[in-house]
Design an enzyme around this catalytic site. Structure first.
Site, PDB file in Angstrom:
ATOM      1  N   GLU A 185       0.744  -1.288   0.091  1.00  0.00           N
ATOM      2  CA  GLU A 185      -0.115   0.102   0.058  1.00  0.00           C
ATOM      3  C   GLU A 185       0.754   1.158  -0.055  1.00  0.00           C
ATOM      4  O   GLU A 185       0.477   2.282  -0.613  1.00  0.00           O
ATOM      5  CB  GLU A 185      -1.114  -0.058   1.297  1.00  0.00           C
ATOM      6  CG  GLU A 185      -1.870  -1.116   1.053  1.00  0.00           C
ATOM      7  CD  GLU A 185      -3.254  -0.933   1.763  1.00  0.00           C
ATOM      8  OE1 GLU A 185      -2.943  -0.846   3.197  1.00  0.00           O
ATOM      9  OE2 GLU A 185      -4.339  -1.014   1.354  1.00  0.00           O
TER      10      GLU A 185
ATOM     11  N   GLN B 194     -10.453  -4.919  10.895  1.00  0.00           N
ATOM     12  CA  GLN B 194     -11.661  -5.486  10.890  1.00  0.00           C
ATOM     13  C   GLN B 194     -11.956  -6.583  11.918  1.00  0.00           C
ATOM     14  O   GLN B 194     -13.171  -6.545  12.661  1.00  0.00           O
ATOM     15  CB  GLN B 194     -11.806  -6.358   9.269  1.00  0.00           C
ATOM     16  CG  GLN B 194     -12.958  -6.891   9.165  1.00  0.00           C
ATOM     17  CD  GLN B 194     -13.073  -7.619   7.858  1.00  0.00           C
ATOM     18  OE1 GLN B 194     -13.853  -8.697   7.738  1.00  0.00           O
ATOM     19  NE2 GLN B 194     -12.388  -7.240   6.739  1.00  0.00           N
TER      20      GLN B 194
END
Ligand code: NAD
Length: 392
Positions: free
Chosen positions: A164, A309
């Site tokens: 990323e 998450q």
């Protein structure tokens, strides 16, 4: 009145605080955090690459349920688990009846020579900003030094953080090249990975697409290349040197060092928790987020990887179990089903595999819409609609 102490205001700690407030218990809730702000760990790579500012990825934790949660800004140094007290750097020890330990992660160097001294990790806002300043100052210096190493960047590890980061970097670099008047052909980016595959958690074609995208933007990947040393101007793998004056260190994370100091049975500062997320032998103590290791029954009991998450789902379970303990009811087991995985490749691209509505594979610009939904959702899950809107 019972005291519930939550350590850490990351995804897990903040979500647990919100859930406990909503349970309307007759209890004192104290949230301890080193900084007065929460940062979105999933966006640190953007601050490091300079595509976002720290204020874009942080919000003040004292604004979250201010009447119902006591926020204590201090650093936890140790937990005296026998005495049920949290030891703090600047305050008196804090006694608890129930503890939710969500102290989060630190950079893992695996003891590799020079990694701590010469690598720039991306583990919090300060380190992400420092990495960005390093990159920008080396590029700016080239105009006077004419040292080509100032134009070389090595990214260590090709996990999520590195990929990323590389996505943001290849988007921003051409802009920096223009701004500083640098010779574009002399810029070099190497990414060095010990494992034979990049992004193994994605379906191979999708992972390959991401690799090709980054290669097309100038990234040189070196797989099956374990880093053995980091020098001030080079990364070494078994005798081969990859020269660079900016070395981004993202070979993985371990849990907070407070874990080892506090006498937990741990591995890389992560504690294997029971199926209700409590600690063996200590039913009023729960570990959630990156300090915990939850065995995944679908992966032969190997722990789930740490993500925002899973931290939020863990927080829900642990908060419910604190409520259950206080009310003398049985605790529930942690159950987790991933909704999918998103990996951004700069501000306008990415790949994703979703399991929310059947299995979907996505690539390209559409993933950024998804990423924004995921980010907004996680802020909302920890805070409220006002904070979510202000974070946009
Ligand atoms: P990671 O553990 O996912 O990746 C580290 C990589 O470095 C691995 O591929 C590993 O093989 C490599 N490595 C380790 N030692 C090495 C060495 N000596 N030489 C070369 N390579 C080496 O770590 P991360 O990317 O920092 O991510 C940390 C956690 O956060 C992970 O659990 C990750 O899943 C999660 N995360 C998720 C997202 C997302 O879901 N979008 C984004 C960022 C982080």
């Amino acid at each position: 009145m019972k005291t519930i102490v939550i350590l850490g205001a990351g995804y897990a700690g903040l979500r647990a605080a919100k859930k406990l407030v909503h349970a309307k218990l007759d209890a004192r809730i104290v949230l301890v955090n080193k900084n007065p702000y929460h940062y979105e760990a999933t966006q640190l790579h953007q601050v490091a690459a300079g595509t976002k500012e720290p204020e874009d990825i942080t919000f003040d934790i004292r604004d979250v349920e201010p009447q119902k949660v006591e926020v204590l800004i201090d650093e936890v140094t140790e937990i005296d688990r026998a005495a049920h007290k949290v030891l703090l750097k600047d305050h008196e020890p804090l006694a608890y009846d129930y503890l939710l330990n969500a102290l989060g992660f630190e950079s893992e160097t695996f003891g590799i020579k020079g990694a701590e001294e010469n690598g720039w990790p991306l583990v919090d806002v300060d380190t992400a900003l420092a990495a960005r300043r390093r990159l920008e100052s080396m590029l700016a210096r080239y105009n006077t030094s004419h040292d080509e190493n100032d134009l070389h960047i090595v990214v260590c590890g090709a996990g999520f953080t590195s990929i990323e980061y590389l996505g943001e970097l290849v988007w921003r670099l051409p802009r920096l090249v223009k701004e500083y008047g640098l010779p574009e052909e002399k810029i070099r980016i190497d990414c060095i990975e010990a494992a034979p595959k990049i992004l193994p958690m994605f379906e191979p074609k999708l992972a390959q697409w991401a690799v090709k995208y980054l290669e097309g933007h100038g990234v040189n990947f070196h797989v099956s290349t374990p880093i053995t040393e980091v020098k001030p101007d080079a990364v070494v793998s078994n005798g081969t040197e990859y020269k660079a004056n900016t070395v981004i260190w993202a070979t993985g994370v371990r849990g907070s060092e407070v874990i080892a100091k506090s006498g937990y049975d741990q591995k890389r500062n992560r504690v294997i928790v029971k199926d209700d997320l409590s600690v063996e032998g200590n039913p009023n103590e729960f570990l959630i987020g990156d300090v915990s290791a939850v065995p995944n029954p679908a992966a032969d009991g190997r722990p789930y990887p740490g993500t925002g998450q899973i931290s939020i789902v863990q927080a829900d379970c642990a908060a419910a179990n604190v409520v259950a303990r206080i009310k003398g009811k049985p605790t529930k087991k942690f159950v987790y089903k991933s909704l999918g995985t998103v990996c951004s490749l700069g501000p306008h691209c990415g790949i994703a595999e979703l399991d929310a509505f059947g299995h979907m594979k996505l690539k390209g610009a559409v993933v950024q819409i998804l990423k924004k939904i995921v980010n907004d959702r996680s802020v909302l899950e920890m805070t409220d609609i006002k904070t979510m809107l202000e974070s946009n």
